[in-house]
Design a protein around this motif. Sequence first.
Motif, PDB file in Angstrom:
ATOM      1  N   PRO A 267       0.835  -1.217   0.000  1.00 10.26           N
ATOM      2  CA  PRO A 267       0.000   0.000   0.000  1.00 10.26           C
ATOM      3  C   PRO A 267       0.863   1.258   0.000  1.00 10.26           C
ATOM      4  N   LEU A 268       0.346   2.296  -0.620  1.00  5.15           N
ATOM      5  CA  LEU A 268       1.051   3.579  -0.688  1.00  5.15           C
ATOM      6  C   LEU A 268       0.013   4.686  -0.651  1.00  5.15           C
ATOM      7  N   ALA A 269       0.298   5.754   0.072  1.00  6.26           N
ATOM      8  CA  ALA A 269      -0.652   6.857   0.210  1.00  6.26           C
ATOM      9  C   ALA A 269       0.046   8.186  -0.008  1.00  6.26           C
ATOM     10  N   LEU A 270      -0.713   9.127  -0.515  1.00  5.73           N
ATOM     11  CA  LEU A 270      -0.221  10.502  -0.682  1.00  5.73           C
ATOM     12  C   LEU A 270      -1.045  11.411   0.208  1.00  5.73           C
ATOM     13  N   MET A 271      -0.358  12.187   1.005  1.00  2.00           N
ATOM     14  CA  MET A 271      -0.994  13.157   1.891  1.00  2.00           C
ATOM     15  C   MET A 271      -0.608  14.553   1.434  1.00  2.00           C
ATOM     16  N   VAL A 272      -1.598  15.415   1.188  1.00  2.00           N
ATOM     17  CA  VAL A 272      -1.377  16.794   0.767  1.00  2.00           C
ATOM     18  C   VAL A 272      -1.787  17.708   1.908  1.00  2.00           C
ATOM     19  N   LEU A 273      -0.886  18.611   2.298  1.00  2.00           N
ATOM     20  CA  LEU A 273      -1.105  19.491   3.446  1.00  2.00           C
ATOM     21  C   LEU A 273      -1.016  20.942   3.001  1.00  2.00           C
ATOM     22  N   ASP A 274      -1.878  21.764   3.536  1.00  2.00           N
ATOM     23  CA  ASP A 274      -1.921  23.181   3.158  1.00  2.00           C
ATOM     24  C   ASP A 274      -2.037  24.017   4.431  1.00  2.00           C
ATOM     25  N   ILE A 275      -1.128  24.993   4.591  1.00  2.00           N
ATOM     26  CA  ILE A 275      -1.159  25.844   5.783  1.00  2.00           C
ATOM     27  C   ILE A 275      -2.402  26.729   5.750  1.00  2.00           C
ATOM     28  N   ALA A 324       5.222   5.287   1.970  1.00  2.00           N
ATOM     29  CA  ALA A 324       5.389   3.915   1.524  1.00  2.00           C
ATOM     30  C   ALA A 324       4.872   2.940   2.583  1.00  2.00           C
ATOM     31  N   ARG A 325       4.368   1.785   2.119  1.00  2.00           N
ATOM     32  CA  ARG A 325       3.860   0.729   3.020  1.00  2.00           C
ATOM     33  C   ARG A 325       2.892   1.318   4.035  1.00  2.00           C
ATOM     34  N   CYS A 326       1.975   2.120   3.574  1.00  2.00           N
ATOM     35  CA  CYS A 326       1.106   2.898   4.441  1.00  2.00           C
ATOM     36  C   CYS A 326      -0.314   2.334   4.440  1.00  2.00           C
ATOM     37  N   GLU A 327      -0.785   1.913   5.586  1.00  2.00           N
ATOM     38  CA  GLU A 327      -2.178   1.509   5.751  1.00  2.00           C
ATOM     39  C   GLU A 327      -3.039   2.748   6.040  1.00  2.00           C
ATOM     40  N   GLY A 328      -4.304   2.519   6.258  1.00  2.00           N
ATOM     41  CA  GLY A 328      -5.228   3.646   6.420  1.00  2.00           C
ATOM     42  C   GLY A 328      -4.960   4.503   7.632  1.00  2.00           C
ATOM     43  N   GLN A 329      -4.321   3.946   8.657  1.00  2.00           N
ATOM     44  CA  GLN A 329      -4.075   4.727   9.872  1.00  2.00           C
ATOM     45  C   GLN A 329      -2.818   5.602   9.756  1.00  2.00           C
ATOM     46  N   GLY A 330      -2.017   5.382   8.712  1.00  2.00           N
ATOM     47  CA  GLY A 330      -0.776   6.135   8.571  1.00  2.00           C
ATOM     48  C   GLY A 330      -0.979   7.633   8.448  1.00  2.00           C
ATOM     49  N   ALA A 358      -5.570  19.080   5.579  1.00  2.00           N
ATOM     50  CA  ALA A 358      -4.913  18.003   4.843  1.00  2.00           C
ATOM     51  C   ALA A 358      -5.926  17.076   4.204  1.00  2.00           C
ATOM     52  N   GLY A 359      -5.521  16.496   3.088  1.00  2.00           N
ATOM     53  CA  GLY A 359      -6.308  15.455   2.424  1.00  2.00           C
ATOM     54  C   GLY A 359      -5.367  14.357   1.974  1.00  2.00           C
ATOM     55  N   TRP A 360      -5.890  13.154   1.856  1.00  2.00           N
ATOM     56  CA  TRP A 360      -5.008  12.072   1.449  1.00  2.00           C
ATOM     57  C   TRP A 360      -5.755  11.102   0.540  1.00  2.00           C
ATOM     58  N   ALA A 361      -4.951  10.426  -0.275  1.00  2.00           N
ATOM     59  CA  ALA A 361      -5.493   9.454  -1.237  1.00  2.00           C
ATOM     60  C   ALA A 361      -4.607   8.222  -1.227  1.00  2.00           C
ATOM     61  N   LYS A 362      -5.222   7.103  -1.561  1.00  2.00           N
ATOM     62  CA  LYS A 362      -4.521   5.825  -1.570  1.00  2.00           C
ATOM     63  C   LYS A 362      -4.267   5.384  -3.007  1.00  2.00           C
ATOM     64  N   LEU A 363      -3.113   4.760  -3.243  1.00  2.00           N
ATOM     65  CA  LEU A 363      -2.768   4.283  -4.586  1.00  2.00           C
ATOM     66  C   LEU A 363      -3.791   3.254  -5.059  1.00  2.00           C
ATOM     67  N   ARG A 364      -4.313   3.486  -6.271  1.00  2.00           N
ATOM     68  CA  ARG A 364      -5.300   2.575  -6.851  1.00  2.00           C
ATOM     69  C   ARG A 364      -4.711   1.863  -8.062  1.00  2.00           C
ATOM     70  N   HIS A 365      -5.427   0.861  -8.515  1.00  2.00           N
ATOM     71  CA  HIS A 365      -4.938   0.020  -9.606  1.00  2.00           C
ATOM     72  C   HIS A 365      -4.667   0.830 -10.878  1.00  2.00           C
ATOM     73  N   GLY A 366      -5.504   1.779 -11.193  1.00  2.00           N
ATOM     74  CA  GLY A 366      -5.369   2.514 -12.452  1.00  2.00           C
ATOM     75  C   GLY A 366      -4.446   3.720 -12.392  1.00  2.00           C
ATOM     76  N   ALA A 377      -6.277  13.557  -3.709  1.00  2.00           N
ATOM     77  CA  ALA A 377      -5.893  14.095  -2.409  1.00  2.00           C
ATOM     78  C   ALA A 377      -6.274  15.570  -2.293  1.00  2.00           C
ATOM     79  N   GLU A 378      -6.178  16.313  -3.385  1.00  2.00           N
ATOM     80  CA  GLU A 378      -6.541  17.737  -3.359  1.00  2.00           C
ATOM     81  C   GLU A 378      -8.046  17.924  -3.261  1.00  2.00           C
TER      82      GLU A 378
END
Length: 400
Positions: A267-275, A324-330, A358-366, A377-378
Amino acid sequence: MAFDNPTLFNLLLLQGLAAALLMLILVGRHASVAARLAVGFLLLQAGGWCLLASSGGGHERLLLSLSMAAFSLSLSLLWWALRLWLGPQPGRALLILAPLLMPPVYALQFEDSGFRTAWAHAWLTVQLVMLALSLIRPDKALGQQRRQAKAWPNTTPGLDNRRWRALLLAAIVPATVLSLLRGGMGLVDVQMLSPLGPSGINTWLALGLHWTLTCTLLGLVLAWRGETELVLTRLAQTDGLTGLCDARAFAARSVDMISMARRHQEPLALMVLDIDHLSAINASHGLEAGNKALALFGSCVQAQMRLGDLAGRVGGEEFGVLMARCEGQGPQALDKRLREALAQRAKEELGFELNFSAGWAKLRHGDRHVDDLMRRAEIALYEAKHGGRGRLMAEPGLEI
């Protein structure tokens, strides 16, 4: 071919002075600590030969003792330079003790010429051996950088030090052998006590030191150039305000992280943060305060993210963390750590509170690129801002 030993050593003096001057001109005033130590090594070598050449006109005990101190201290400075370039090395106590212990005993036992010769060369040989061991030890940092570069080709390259290590080793090994031989033979042959004497070992010593000084200068120049290239490469891929990756480097490195996640089905996740309210901070406290807020936020992100994650400044006030190697709680755990760090540091260091959405998204198949993750994530970040700011939201439809 016959060699005149005084002439050889006088040429060695000129060569040492020229090497020190060239190195000093090359590295300039704003050199790194390691480069300055290398310059100090060459200057002390030249100073040692100057003292040695002057010892024949009187005050022999003082001048020769000072020359031994200069030679010993120069080798210790070179060891410290290697320590900065190659990482921690064994033998620290010996390299500190040698220039402190060898010259005084040399001066006190000056009348016993056999002992003082053996004593000085024994310490110099030990220092040379420690330098050689530093150069032949496996470089764990370089090995890790190569493995990382093989897995993630777009990462910042490490310092490839094989060439200059080989040059310095080619310089030190002959000097070590000659120092050991001269120290041992000096115990039984009085003619060898002065390096300017007619003995054959003195001739070989002078020729060997010419070779050593040439190889050392070339090796130090290559080491300094490699260090400079590494710094410039990192600066070219780094946001100057926060110290994190810039948007271009973040996108380049994310390609390999996504490929690795797919290859190993991790699993892989992207977290986007905005001040939050950065425009208001700039308006009420000034642009300098806004820049300090960005720098502090970047520092907190770097301190709180996990080892192996990738963080970057991807927009004016927007930051991305690829986990990297990030589950939903990461993302939730990182969000909590960041808010706690900002609560502790912002009021004290900035004079006002600082928060973020902040918003986050998880890597998907496509997903083919980080932009696919970024868009989702945005969208989550947009929902967080319109839901009251100061919160974390997951991408639409994500089941944790």
